[in-house]
Write a protein that holds these residues in place. Sequence first.
Motif, PDB file in Angstrom:
ATOM      1  N   ALA A 139       0.817  -1.207   0.000  1.00 39.11           N
ATOM      2  CA  ALA A 139       0.000   0.000   0.000  1.00 39.11           C
ATOM      3  C   ALA A 139       0.852   1.258   0.000  1.00 39.11           C
ATOM      4  CB  ALA A 139      -0.935   0.022   1.210  1.00 39.11           C
ATOM      5  N   SER A 140       0.222   2.331  -0.391  1.00 38.44           N
ATOM      6  CA  SER A 140       0.821   3.660  -0.258  1.00 38.44           C
ATOM      7  C   SER A 140       0.739   4.096   1.200  1.00 38.44           C
ATOM      8  CB  SER A 140       0.045   4.657  -1.119  1.00 38.44           C
ATOM      9  OG  SER A 140      -1.242   4.912  -0.545  1.00 38.44           O
ATOM     10  N   PRO A 141       1.446   5.155   1.571  1.00 46.97           N
ATOM     11  CA  PRO A 141       1.103   5.814   2.826  1.00 46.97           C
ATOM     12  C   PRO A 141      -0.332   6.345   2.766  1.00 46.97           C
ATOM     13  CG  PRO A 141       3.264   6.511   2.062  1.00 46.97           C
ATOM     14  CD  PRO A 141       2.621   5.760   0.930  1.00 46.97           C
ATOM     15  N   GLU A 142      -0.813   6.863   3.881  1.00 41.11           N
ATOM     16  CA  GLU A 142      -2.186   7.349   3.955  1.00 41.11           C
ATOM     17  C   GLU A 142      -2.239   8.758   3.371  1.00 41.11           C
ATOM     18  OE1 GLU A 142      -4.125   6.528   7.654  1.00 41.11           O
ATOM     19  OE2 GLU A 142      -2.966   4.683   7.949  1.00 41.11           O
ATOM     20  N   ILE A 143      -2.897   8.875   2.237  1.00 40.96           N
ATOM     21  CA  ILE A 143      -3.021  10.171   1.570  1.00 40.96           C
ATOM     22  C   ILE A 143      -4.105  10.958   2.289  1.00 40.96           C
ATOM     23  CG2 ILE A 143      -3.594  11.323  -0.593  1.00 40.96           C
ATOM     24  CD1 ILE A 143      -2.469   8.835  -2.054  1.00 40.96           C
ATOM     25  N   THR A 144      -3.721  12.114   2.805  1.00 39.67           N
ATOM     26  CA  THR A 144      -4.616  12.898   3.646  1.00 39.67           C
ATOM     27  C   THR A 144      -4.580  14.353   3.211  1.00 39.67           C
ATOM     28  OG1 THR A 144      -5.239  13.304   5.962  1.00 39.67           O
ATOM     29  CG2 THR A 144      -2.885  13.422   5.426  1.00 39.67           C
ATOM     30  N   ILE A 172      -3.655  15.537  -5.466  1.00 39.04           N
ATOM     31  CA  ILE A 172      -4.107  14.157  -5.246  1.00 39.04           C
ATOM     32  C   ILE A 172      -3.685  13.273  -6.399  1.00 39.04           C
ATOM     33  CG2 ILE A 172      -6.159  12.686  -5.238  1.00 39.04           C
ATOM     34  CD1 ILE A 172      -6.021  13.770  -2.569  1.00 39.04           C
ATOM     35  N   VAL A 173      -3.966  13.696  -7.613  1.00 41.90           N
ATOM     36  CA  VAL A 173      -3.643  12.881  -8.796  1.00 41.90           C
ATOM     37  C   VAL A 173      -2.140  12.653  -8.893  1.00 41.90           C
ATOM     38  CG1 VAL A 173      -3.636  12.866 -11.322  1.00 41.90           C
ATOM     39  CG2 VAL A 173      -5.712  13.517 -10.092  1.00 41.90           C
ATOM     40  N   SER A 174      -1.359  13.698  -8.695  1.00 46.71           N
ATOM     41  CA  SER A 174       0.096  13.566  -8.776  1.00 46.71           C
ATOM     42  C   SER A 174       0.624  12.582  -7.735  1.00 46.71           C
ATOM     43  CB  SER A 174       0.746  14.938  -8.584  1.00 46.71           C
ATOM     44  OG  SER A 174       2.153  14.829  -8.586  1.00 46.71           O
ATOM     45  N   THR A 175       0.084  12.650  -6.527  1.00 43.10           N
ATOM     46  CA  THR A 175       0.555  11.770  -5.448  1.00 43.10           C
ATOM     47  C   THR A 175       0.160  10.324  -5.701  1.00 43.10           C
ATOM     48  OG1 THR A 175       0.475  13.594  -3.878  1.00 43.10           O
ATOM     49  CG2 THR A 175       0.463  11.365  -2.967  1.00 43.10           C
ATOM     50  N   VAL A 176      -1.041  10.107  -6.162  1.00 40.21           N
ATOM     51  CA  VAL A 176      -1.466   8.735  -6.481  1.00 40.21           C
ATOM     52  C   VAL A 176      -0.568   8.160  -7.571  1.00 40.21           C
ATOM     53  CG1 VAL A 176      -3.319   7.348  -7.494  1.00 40.21           C
ATOM     54  CG2 VAL A 176      -3.851   9.041  -5.719  1.00 40.21           C
ATOM     55  N   ARG A 177      -0.301   8.931  -8.593  1.00 48.09           N
ATOM     56  CA  ARG A 177       0.557   8.445  -9.684  1.00 48.09           C
ATOM     57  C   ARG A 177       1.970   8.156  -9.195  1.00 48.09           C
ATOM     58  NH1 ARG A 177      -1.649  12.798 -14.157  1.00 48.09           N
ATOM     59  NH2 ARG A 177      -3.413  11.543 -14.919  1.00 48.09           N
ATOM     60  N   LEU A 178       2.482   9.009  -8.307  1.00 51.03           N
ATOM     61  CA  LEU A 178       3.821   8.776  -7.760  1.00 51.03           C
ATOM     62  C   LEU A 178       3.870   7.441  -7.018  1.00 51.03           C
ATOM     63  CD1 LEU A 178       6.137  11.263  -5.986  1.00 51.03           C
ATOM     64  CD2 LEU A 178       5.544   9.153  -4.819  1.00 51.03           C
ATOM     65  N   CYS A 179       2.882   7.189  -6.163  1.00 52.47           N
ATOM     66  CA  CYS A 179       2.855   5.933  -5.400  1.00 52.47           C
ATOM     67  C   CYS A 179       2.756   4.730  -6.329  1.00 52.47           C
ATOM     68  CB  CYS A 179       1.697   5.943  -4.410  1.00 52.47           C
ATOM     69  SG  CYS A 179       1.879   7.159  -3.074  1.00 52.47           S
ATOM     70  N   ILE A 180       1.968   4.858  -7.377  1.00 50.25           N
ATOM     71  CA  ILE A 180       1.837   3.761  -8.340  1.00 50.25           C
ATOM     72  C   ILE A 180       3.159   3.532  -9.064  1.00 50.25           C
ATOM     73  CG2 ILE A 180       0.716   3.093 -10.502  1.00 50.25           C
ATOM     74  CD1 ILE A 180      -1.814   4.540  -9.391  1.00 50.25           C
ATOM     75  N   GLY A 183       5.444   1.409  -7.105  1.00 52.32           N
ATOM     76  CA  GLY A 183       5.202  -0.026  -6.996  1.00 52.32           C
ATOM     77  C   GLY A 183       4.081  -0.486  -6.093  1.00 52.32           C
ATOM     78  N   VAL A 184       3.220   0.421  -5.608  1.00 53.58           N
ATOM     79  CA  VAL A 184       2.177  -0.027  -4.684  1.00 53.58           C
ATOM     80  C   VAL A 184       1.051  -0.735  -5.423  1.00 53.58           C
ATOM     81  CG1 VAL A 184       2.731   1.907  -3.165  1.00 53.58           C
ATOM     82  CG2 VAL A 184       0.742   2.069  -4.692  1.00 53.58           C
ATOM     83  N   ASP A 185       0.328  -1.567  -4.693  1.00 52.84           N
ATOM     84  CA  ASP A 185      -0.861  -2.247  -5.207  1.00 52.84           C
ATOM     85  C   ASP A 185      -2.148  -1.534  -4.781  1.00 52.84           C
ATOM     86  OD1 ASP A 185       0.650  -4.576  -6.222  1.00 52.84           O
ATOM     87  OD2 ASP A 185       0.977  -5.005  -4.091  1.00 52.84           O
ATOM     88  N   ASN A 186      -2.116  -0.936  -3.585  1.00 53.74           N
ATOM     89  CA  ASN A 186      -3.283  -0.281  -3.003  1.00 53.74           C
ATOM     90  C   ASN A 186      -2.977   1.186  -2.727  1.00 53.74           C
ATOM     91  OD1 ASN A 186      -4.517  -2.841  -2.831  1.00 53.74           O
ATOM     92  ND2 ASN A 186      -3.838  -3.146  -0.732  1.00 53.74           N
ATOM     93  N   ILE A 187      -3.952   2.038  -3.006  1.00 50.64           N
ATOM     94  CA  ILE A 187      -3.881   3.448  -2.626  1.00 50.64           C
ATOM     95  C   ILE A 187      -4.760   3.643  -1.401  1.00 50.64           C
ATOM     96  CG2 ILE A 187      -4.529   5.788  -3.308  1.00 50.64           C
ATOM     97  CD1 ILE A 187      -2.021   4.802  -4.723  1.00 50.64           C
ATOM     98  N   LYS A 188      -4.240   4.326  -0.382  1.00 53.16           N
ATOM     99  CA  LYS A 188      -5.003   4.559   0.849  1.00 53.16           C
ATOM    100  C   LYS A 188      -5.361   6.046   0.962  1.00 53.16           C
ATOM    101  CE  LYS A 188      -6.691   3.743   5.011  1.00 53.16           C
ATOM    102  NZ  LYS A 188      -5.836   3.208   6.081  1.00 53.16           N
ATOM    103  N   LEU A 189      -6.648   6.309   1.232  1.00 51.81           N
ATOM    104  CA  LEU A 189      -7.160   7.658   1.430  1.00 51.81           C
ATOM    105  C   LEU A 189      -7.717   7.797   2.842  1.00 51.81           C
ATOM    106  CD1 LEU A 189      -9.264   8.031  -1.855  1.00 51.81           C
ATOM    107  CD2 LEU A 189      -6.840   8.609  -1.530  1.00 51.81           C
ATOM    108  N   ASN A 190      -7.468   8.922   3.485  1.00 53.24           N
ATOM    109  CA  ASN A 190      -8.097   9.235   4.766  1.00 53.24           C
ATOM    110  C   ASN A 190      -9.224  10.234   4.510  1.00 53.24           C
ATOM    111  OD1 ASN A 190      -6.387   7.531   6.095  1.00 53.24           O
ATOM    112  ND2 ASN A 190      -5.071   9.137   6.930  1.00 53.24           N
ATOM    113  N   ILE A 191     -10.429   9.689   4.311  1.00 53.94           N
ATOM    114  CA  ILE A 191     -11.566  10.542   3.969  1.00 53.94           C
ATOM    115  C   ILE A 191     -12.148  11.193   5.214  1.00 53.94           C
ATOM    116  CG2 ILE A 191     -13.841  10.589   2.870  1.00 53.94           C
ATOM    117  CD1 ILE A 191     -12.981   8.283   1.112  1.00 53.94           C
ATOM    118  N   SER A 192     -12.139  10.476   6.329  1.00 57.06           N
ATOM    119  CA  SER A 192     -12.674  11.037   7.572  1.00 57.06           C
ATOM    120  C   SER A 192     -11.543  11.383   8.529  1.00 57.06           C
ATOM    121  CB  SER A 192     -13.635  10.056   8.250  1.00 57.06           C
ATOM    122  OG  SER A 192     -12.925   9.112   9.033  1.00 57.06           O
TER     123      SER A 192
END
Length: 428
Positions: A139-144, A172-180, A183-192
Amino acid sequence: MQDTLIRDARIFDGTGALPFAGHLRVRGNRIAEVIPDAECDTPPDPRGATEIDAAGRFVMPGLVEGHGHISFIDQSDLMDLALIGAEEHTLATMHNARKLLDAGFTSVNSAASAKVRLDAVIRDEIASGRIPGPRLRAASPEITVTSGLGDANRMHVKLHTFGLVVDGVDEIVSTVRLCIREGVDNIKLNISGDIFMPHADSFSTVMADPEVRAAVETAHAHGKRVAAHCRAADSVKRAVRNRVDMIYHCDHCDSEALDMLEEARDWVLTGPAVGVIIKSIETLEAAGDPKLQPQVDELRKVFEDNCRTHAEMKKRGIPIVVGGDYGFSVNPQGTNANDLEHFVTHYGFSEAHTLHCATAIGARAMNMPDELGLLREGYLADLLMLEGDPLTDITLFQDQDNIALIMKDGAVYKHGSGRPDTRRIAAQ
């Protein structure tokens, strides 16, 4: 390929059905045969196979940790994750991977890494056979967002714990792409928000709808999955509307949120991660300090809502994974099997249903529902043999001496009461 024949077992196949007497044949890294006693007139032919006499012991699929944080270092303060060096952190994560395999977890679906590449590096080392550990989705770190869970920064100092702090669709888009890319399989979001957060409590929904949508669309475009931290009812609804694949916690769900989860139950997964709440309450109450009572009260509210929500999810058939948020000082790595007891005690699950969640439902979290989580011909040979019957005592997993055999990917990692053979599994 060398066969392994496990004979005279009591087989729990992971579907939730009652166990049956029979035999298992493993060929290479896959289950070649599941042979119920009722369907064979003579014992299976052992020639050419390594035999393991189960002697009536309980044999089941390996456990799946559905909400893992293998890079959490049993810290009491999240600042510890900011202070540890990358080298020490990598070694600690490697040791945590082994702890989970020792505890019978042959697969881990990571719900966040403390550093961008940490999960991915450990995943690849395990897959290569160079270190022992469960099969791992990284997984990625927790994107917050600024002031959200995982933002430890101040104007005068930048502190990286387990969060990547971003704001707005472009970031958000740039960070998700960087994590991908890393090599990550899962993207983690902190929505709450979360408990004890001064500017974003557990009832708040702080990641905006366009931000969530952009993250999910970007991850899905690259074939990755998305998990989200969602305690507030509105955060759960926002996650479902935007097709988040795995929605964790869901404590404060209202009827609308539960209706949405029920409608999405064919594609969504949930996970309560209640163990850290229970242990935190116990620890604070044991301290006997009246000044800590407001924290206990806040934790108890979350716990009560969590129990209510997941008992209702059970009735509605919403799929729930076992595990979550182990790796704090109150609930250290390797104690993840405590969650099995929580499902029975606090949510009203039967032992068989709990094991189904920990195996077949967990396989969905691994995105391998047709290869993992069941003892079935053609499936990967990840399995456990136990001393005792978990259908009458779900706590037996909490003592690793009760795990007589751990097999992952067809390789025997542990057999008997001795220490696991790390060299053997690394040589596969």
